[in-house]
Design a protein around this motif. Structure first.
Motif, PDB file in Angstrom:
ATOM      1  N   ASN A 165      -8.256  15.822  -2.508  1.00 25.23           N
ATOM      2  CA  ASN A 165      -9.298  15.103  -1.941  1.00 25.23           C
ATOM      3  C   ASN A 165     -10.439  14.526  -2.977  1.00 25.23           C
ATOM      4  N   GLU A 166     -10.975  15.436  -3.878  1.00 26.09           N
ATOM      5  CA  GLU A 166     -11.989  15.129  -4.594  1.00 26.09           C
ATOM      6  C   GLU A 166     -11.522  14.051  -5.681  1.00 26.09           C
ATOM      7  N   ASP A 167     -10.497  14.319  -6.220  1.00 22.87           N
ATOM      8  CA  ASP A 167      -9.929  13.286  -7.300  1.00 22.87           C
ATOM      9  C   ASP A 167      -9.795  11.857  -6.834  1.00 22.87           C
ATOM     10  N   ARG A 168      -8.965  12.015  -5.383  1.00 19.87           N
ATOM     11  CA  ARG A 168      -8.470  10.550  -4.899  1.00 19.87           C
ATOM     12  C   ARG A 168      -9.831   9.816  -4.422  1.00 19.87           C
ATOM     13  N   ARG A 169     -11.087  10.496  -4.149  1.00 19.14           N
ATOM     14  CA  ARG A 169     -12.385   9.831  -3.688  1.00 19.14           C
ATOM     15  C   ARG A 169     -12.949   9.478  -4.733  1.00 19.14           C
ATOM     16  N   ARG A 170     -12.963  10.137  -5.940  1.00 23.02           N
ATOM     17  CA  ARG A 170     -13.592   9.590  -7.246  1.00 23.02           C
ATOM     18  C   ARG A 170     -12.893   8.418  -7.755  1.00 23.02           C
ATOM     19  N   LEU A 171     -11.402   8.470  -7.616  1.00 21.43           N
ATOM     20  CA  LEU A 171     -10.687   7.422  -8.422  1.00 21.43           C
ATOM     21  C   LEU A 171     -10.765   5.937  -7.344  1.00 21.43           C
ATOM     22  N   THR A 172     -10.752   6.372  -6.066  1.00 20.78           N
ATOM     23  CA  THR A 172     -10.949   5.233  -5.057  1.00 20.78           C
ATOM     24  C   THR A 172     -12.236   4.503  -5.161  1.00 20.78           C
ATOM     25  N   LYS A 173     -13.252   5.401  -5.120  1.00 22.58           N
ATOM     26  CA  LYS A 173     -14.638   4.661  -5.558  1.00 22.58           C
ATOM     27  C   LYS A 173     -14.757   3.884  -6.733  1.00 22.58           C
ATOM     28  N   GLU A 174     -14.108   4.400  -7.801  1.00 27.24           N
ATOM     29  CA  GLU A 174     -14.096   3.451  -8.910  1.00 27.24           C
ATOM     30  C   GLU A 174     -13.686   2.352  -8.885  1.00 27.24           C
ATOM     31  N   ILE A 175     -12.390   2.086  -8.455  1.00 26.14           N
ATOM     32  CA  ILE A 175     -11.698   0.853  -8.322  1.00 26.14           C
ATOM     33  C   ILE A 175     -12.328  -0.089  -7.238  1.00 26.14           C
ATOM     34  N   LEU A 176     -13.014   0.579  -6.191  1.00 26.81           N
ATOM     35  CA  LEU A 176     -13.562  -0.361  -5.250  1.00 26.81           C
ATOM     36  C   LEU A 176     -14.991  -0.860  -5.856  1.00 26.81           C
ATOM     37  N   ASN A 199     -15.456  -1.372  -9.112  1.00 28.66           N
ATOM     38  CA  ASN A 199     -15.103  -2.412 -10.140  1.00 28.66           C
ATOM     39  C   ASN A 199     -13.682  -3.014 -10.368  1.00 28.66           C
ATOM     40  N   GLY A 200     -13.341  -3.873  -9.367  1.00 25.79           N
ATOM     41  CA  GLY A 200     -11.770  -4.081  -9.122  1.00 25.79           C
ATOM     42  C   GLY A 200     -11.265  -4.673 -10.370  1.00 25.79           C
ATOM     43  N   GLU A 201     -11.809  -4.917 -11.382  1.00 27.69           N
ATOM     44  CA  GLU A 201     -11.372  -5.388 -12.672  1.00 27.69           C
ATOM     45  C   GLU A 201     -10.741  -4.354 -13.484  1.00 27.69           C
ATOM     46  N   ASP A 202     -11.232  -3.119 -13.309  1.00 25.97           N
ATOM     47  CA  ASP A 202     -10.871  -1.939 -13.959  1.00 25.97           C
ATOM     48  C   ASP A 202      -9.771  -1.194 -13.533  1.00 25.97           C
ATOM     49  N   VAL A 203      -8.774  -2.114 -13.329  1.00 21.25           N
ATOM     50  CA  VAL A 203      -7.302  -1.216 -12.526  1.00 21.25           C
ATOM     51  C   VAL A 203      -6.580  -0.313 -13.759  1.00 21.25           C
ATOM     52  N   SER A 204      -6.279   0.765 -12.763  1.00 27.09           N
ATOM     53  CA  SER A 204      -5.376   1.603 -13.492  1.00 27.09           C
ATOM     54  C   SER A 204      -4.428   2.196 -12.631  1.00 27.09           C
ATOM     55  N   ARG A 205      -3.301   2.798 -13.104  1.00 28.84           N
ATOM     56  CA  ARG A 205      -2.166   3.192 -11.989  1.00 28.84           C
ATOM     57  C   ARG A 205      -2.757   4.191 -11.195  1.00 28.84           C
ATOM     58  N   GLU A 206      -3.593   4.989 -11.885  1.00 30.15           N
ATOM     59  CA  GLU A 206      -4.238   6.254 -11.144  1.00 30.15           C
ATOM     60  C   GLU A 206      -5.082   5.575 -10.042  1.00 30.15           C
ATOM     61  N   ARG A 207      -6.040   4.877 -10.150  1.00 35.51           N
ATOM     62  CA  ARG A 207      -6.875   4.366  -9.495  1.00 35.51           C
ATOM     63  C   ARG A 207      -6.265   3.555  -8.277  1.00 35.51           C
ATOM     64  N   VAL A 226       0.737  -1.144  -0.004  1.00 31.30           N
ATOM     65  CA  VAL A 226      -0.219  -0.031  -0.104  1.00 31.30           C
ATOM     66  C   VAL A 226       0.891   1.325  -0.135  1.00 31.30           C
ATOM     67  N   TYR A 227       2.040   1.311   0.801  1.00 27.35           N
ATOM     68  CA  TYR A 227       2.830   2.283   0.807  1.00 27.35           C
ATOM     69  C   TYR A 227       3.556   2.658  -0.601  1.00 27.35           C
ATOM     70  N   GLN A 228       3.904   1.308  -1.052  1.00 28.65           N
ATOM     71  CA  GLN A 228       4.700   1.497  -2.411  1.00 28.65           C
ATOM     72  C   GLN A 228       3.647   1.898  -3.538  1.00 28.65           C
ATOM     73  N   HIS A 229       2.463   1.496  -3.723  1.00 29.60           N
ATOM     74  CA  HIS A 229       1.569   2.359  -4.481  1.00 29.60           C
ATOM     75  C   HIS A 229       1.070   3.663  -4.189  1.00 29.60           C
ATOM     76  N   ALA A 230       0.904   4.260  -3.061  1.00 30.69           N
ATOM     77  CA  ALA A 230       0.712   5.362  -2.776  1.00 30.69           C
ATOM     78  C   ALA A 230       1.611   6.511  -3.149  1.00 30.69           C
ATOM     79  N   ALA A 231       3.072   5.872  -3.005  1.00 32.14           N
ATOM     80  CA  ALA A 231       4.203   6.743  -3.397  1.00 32.14           C
ATOM     81  C   ALA A 231       4.499   6.803  -5.023  1.00 32.14           C
ATOM     82  N   GLN A 232       3.763   6.147  -5.903  1.00 37.50           N
ATOM     83  CA  GLN A 232       4.118   6.156  -7.238  1.00 37.50           C
ATOM     84  C   GLN A 232       3.659   7.117  -8.141  1.00 37.50           C
ATOM     85  N   MET A 233       2.788   7.838  -7.536  1.00 39.78           N
ATOM     86  CA  MET A 233       2.142   9.072  -8.091  1.00 39.78           C
ATOM     87  C   MET A 233       2.262  10.287  -7.020  1.00 39.78           C
ATOM     88  N   GLU A 234       2.124  11.424  -7.579  1.00 42.69           N
ATOM     89  CA  GLU A 234       2.099  12.576  -6.440  1.00 42.69           C
ATOM     90  C   GLU A 234       0.852  12.776  -6.058  1.00 42.69           C
TER      91      GLU A 234
END
Length: 280
Positions: free
Chosen positions: A81-92, A94-102, A69-77
């Motif tokens: 809050n708004e973008d993080r919540r949107r991307l997090t909700k998307e991956i939660l 639909n766990g099959e639709d994985v992207s680096r951002e999500r 989790v720490y490794q993934h958190a550090a791979q991008m800037e």
């Protein structure tokens, strides 16, 4: 007034964790429900949904704070809050639709959530109690007597209650993992409070019969799980050789700020987190 000690464990499998930890988070009665509500709100704030809705089970600290989790958190800037919540909700959702951002956003959300919830508990006056047992510590054969770490754990809780005005009652809430194990622990606790002098004294304030709950349905037992994990991997006192995970230092500092502390009349410091090197 009363206090409830929500209890969970970490490292009981004696496999990967450096310490076997018994940890509890004590909350005053009038603050229990407000804290639960704010933890629920925090999950929606950081993840866009309740964690139980996302995983269908308890979000264990092993999932929230593992090294990856720490490794993934550090791979991008850091995301806002708004973008993080949107991307997090998307991956939660639909766990099959994985992207680096999500994946990055989810990891950042997990770490931010853990820090927020620990500080939230601190602001609600939570007190932390724990015992730390090295995995190679000598252990007694299974028997009817309560283990030494549980005795010290309840002793610290009793001293905390005894120092409060108006003699508040203290309740115990444990995570129910296995019904047979719960019955064994219930019998040991009952015998301790009824058959030993110290136990009978401490039953004046601690209600001797604990409650057992499912942790995936109980927010504050999940909080105790988080604290237990951080203590096992991130908290060390003097003369404790096992290394820590440095990335956990900010969370360990928050846990240490909540630990029970008392100075006796003789000037001796008593802390709520204690290492026990021999369980016999």
């Amino acid at each position: 007034m009363s206090w409830t000690l929500f209890v969970d464990e970490s490292g009981q499998d004696q496999r990967h964790s450096p310490y076997e930890v018994l940890a509890g988070v004590a909350i005053e009665d009038k603050k229990v429900w407000p804290l639960i509500c704010q933890i629920s709100d925090a999950q929606k704030q950081f993840f866009g949904m309740r964690l139980f809705e996302a995983y269908g089970a308890e979000a264990k600290a092993t999932k929230l704070l593992k090294k990856k989790v720490y490794q993934h958190a550090a791979q991008m800037e850091p995301f806002n809050n708004e973008d993080r919540r949107r991307l997090t909700k998307e991956i939660l959702e639909n766990g099959e639709d994985v992207s680096r951002e999500r994946l990055t956003a989810l990891a950042q959300a997990k770490l931010a959530y853990c820090e927020f919830v620990l500080d939230l508990a601190r602001r609600h006056g939570a007190k932390v109690f724990a015992t730390m047992v090295p995995q190679d510590s000598p252990r007694p054969p299974n028997g009817e007597d309560m283990r030494k770490d549980y005795v010290f754990f309840l002793e610290r809780y009793y001293h905390f209650l005894n120092q409060m005005p108006n003699d508040p009652a203290g309740f115990l809430v444990f995570d129910e993992l296995d019904k047979t194990a719960c019955h064994v622990l219930l019998g040991q606790i009952s015998r301790y409070f009824q058959k030993t002098q110290n136990g009978r004294t401490r039953s004046r304030l601690i209600v001797p019969e604990p409650f057992f709950v499912h942790s995936d349905l109980t927010s504050l037992v999940q909080l105790a799980d988080l604290v237990a994990y951080i203590i096992s991997w991130g908290v060390r006192m003097s003369r404790m050789p096992a290394t820590t995970r440095p990335e956990l230092d900010p969370l360990a500092a928050l846990v240490k700020r909540m630990r029970y502390h008392h100075t006796t009349e003789g000037g001796h410091a008593v802390w709520g987190i204690k290492e026990i090197r021999d369980l016999r």
